[in-house]
Write an enzyme that holds these catalytic residues in place. Sequence first.
Site, PDB file in Angstrom:
ATOM      1  N   ARG A   1       1.031  -0.732  -2.126  1.00  5.21           N
ATOM      2  CA  ARG A   1       1.190  -1.258  -3.485  1.00  5.21           C
ATOM      3  C   ARG A   1       2.400  -2.168  -3.631  1.00  5.21           C
ATOM      4  O   ARG A   1       2.412  -3.054  -4.490  1.00  5.21           O
ATOM      5  CB  ARG A   1       1.272  -0.085  -4.472  1.00  5.21           C
ATOM      6  CG  ARG A   1      -0.056   0.665  -4.640  1.00  5.21           C
ATOM      7  CD  ARG A   1       0.108   1.890  -5.524  1.00  5.21           C
ATOM      8  NE  ARG A   1       0.985   2.880  -4.921  1.00  5.21           N
ATOM      9  CZ  ARG A   1       1.556   3.876  -5.573  1.00  5.21           C
ATOM     10  NH1 ARG A   1       1.372   4.003  -6.883  1.00  5.21           N
ATOM     11  NH2 ARG A   1       2.321   4.754  -4.953  1.00  5.21           N
TER      12      ARG A   1
ATOM     13  N   HIS B   1       0.698   8.857   4.892  1.00  5.85           N
ATOM     14  CA  HIS B   1       1.144   8.623   3.523  1.00  5.85           C
ATOM     15  C   HIS B   1       1.811   9.904   3.043  1.00  5.85           C
ATOM     16  O   HIS B   1       1.229  10.980   3.134  1.00  5.85           O
ATOM     17  CB  HIS B   1      -0.049   8.273   2.630  1.00  5.85           C
ATOM     18  CG  HIS B   1       0.345   7.963   1.218  1.00  5.85           C
ATOM     19  ND1 HIS B   1       0.349   6.691   0.720  1.00  5.85           N
ATOM     20  CD2 HIS B   1       0.775   8.770   0.217  1.00  5.85           C
ATOM     21  CE1 HIS B   1       0.758   6.722  -0.546  1.00  5.85           C
ATOM     22  NE2 HIS B   1       1.015   7.975  -0.872  1.00  5.85           N
TER      23      HIS B   1
ATOM     24  N   CYS C   1      -7.908   8.356   1.732  1.00  4.77           N
ATOM     25  CA  CYS C   1      -8.246   7.854   0.404  1.00  4.77           C
ATOM     26  C   CYS C   1      -8.457   9.024  -0.552  1.00  4.77           C
ATOM     27  O   CYS C   1      -9.314   9.879  -0.323  1.00  4.77           O
ATOM     28  CB  CYS C   1      -9.503   6.995   0.448  1.00  4.77           C
ATOM     29  SG  CYS C   1     -10.002   6.397  -1.191  1.00  4.77           S
TER      30      CYS C   1
ATOM     31  N   LYS D   1      -5.295   6.964   9.534  1.00  6.37           N
ATOM     32  CA  LYS D   1      -4.395   7.016   8.372  1.00  6.37           C
ATOM     33  C   LYS D   1      -4.785   8.233   7.538  1.00  6.37           C
ATOM     34  O   LYS D   1      -5.967   8.424   7.221  1.00  6.37           O
ATOM     35  CB  LYS D   1      -4.518   5.751   7.531  1.00  6.37           C
ATOM     36  CG  LYS D   1      -3.531   5.689   6.355  1.00  6.37           C
ATOM     37  CD  LYS D   1      -3.591   4.311   5.671  1.00  6.37           C
ATOM     38  CE  LYS D   1      -2.474   4.161   4.647  1.00  6.37           C
ATOM     39  NZ  LYS D   1      -2.698   4.927   3.420  1.00  6.37           N
TER      40      LYS D   1
END
Length: 337
Positions: free
Chosen positions: A240, A182, A113, A152
């Site tokens: 998203r 990511h 994040c 993640k």
Amino acid sequence: MKVYLCTLNYTTVKIGTIDFGKEPLFLAPMEDVTNKVFRQLCKSYGADLVYTEFVSADALIREIDKTIKKIDIGEDERPIGIQLYGKDIDTMVEAARIAEEVNPDLIDINFGCPVKKIATKGAGAGLLRDIPKMIAITQAVVKAVNKPVTVKTRLGWDESSKNIIEIAERLQDVGIQALTIHGRTRAQMYSGEADWTLIGKVKNNPRISIPIIGNGDVTDPLKAKYFFNNFGVDALMIGRGAIGRPWIFREIKHFLNTGELLPDLSIPEHVELIRDFVHKSIDWLGERRGILHSRRHLAITFKGLDNFRPIKIKMLQAENIQELEAVFNEIKVRWNN
């Protein structure tokens, strides 16, 4: 897009004892998005694994009502993971044990994040600046629970520290059973294009044996096929790209299986889907909170309709279900031609 040639792996994907088949699609954990209602909707359209919103370890231990509600999971959502974030080893261990009592299928740790209030306090992507602590937290959580533990994260903190290959090896060594990457650094936030070249290098690293899940810019079937074919990842995680379009999972699966693109939803179908979502959100959270939780989806779900902005504003300003219903009916009348 950059191309990274690799040897494709057509075996089924397993995390722990869960077999996801070939080329599975996962719903990314997203704050204020992946609540119970949205997870169920994405499952109905073919998501193979869903995650809760990310959960603060500190808040879970303190039994904050809003946080406890985040780990309210149902049998119709399985397989499902609970994602935790925090910066303290003991706190993360205690939170993981609490989460395990809810009986998720796996526990995921958020080291990705990029939001300032989380990353600058040493949690989420902030731990990309303290790899030894990241590894220590992961190892402690793996030892504390019996559920599969996954992670993640991102490529690195910034352009000068893209150390994901080393990170992946070290996380695997302490026992995680899958890694989601990511394809951006923390410094990039969500800007620019995701760099899948490094994700592909991690997947094709001979030292790596756990599933590697690619995340970033998975927004349509063509991109999904490109990412699978050119980088060899075991699964794709959609974030998203699913907001306002939960049927993206069905679209991608159909294209991967047949090579054909499904037609877009008709306006009446689209309206009925979002109407059902809003009503279920209200049933779960109450009218006011249910509508507020729906607004992020409402803001994007009819994207692309000509001259839609005035109606979009009216929809986002609606204070009750009667006002929203009137807007939905107006959309059906004005654009169903």
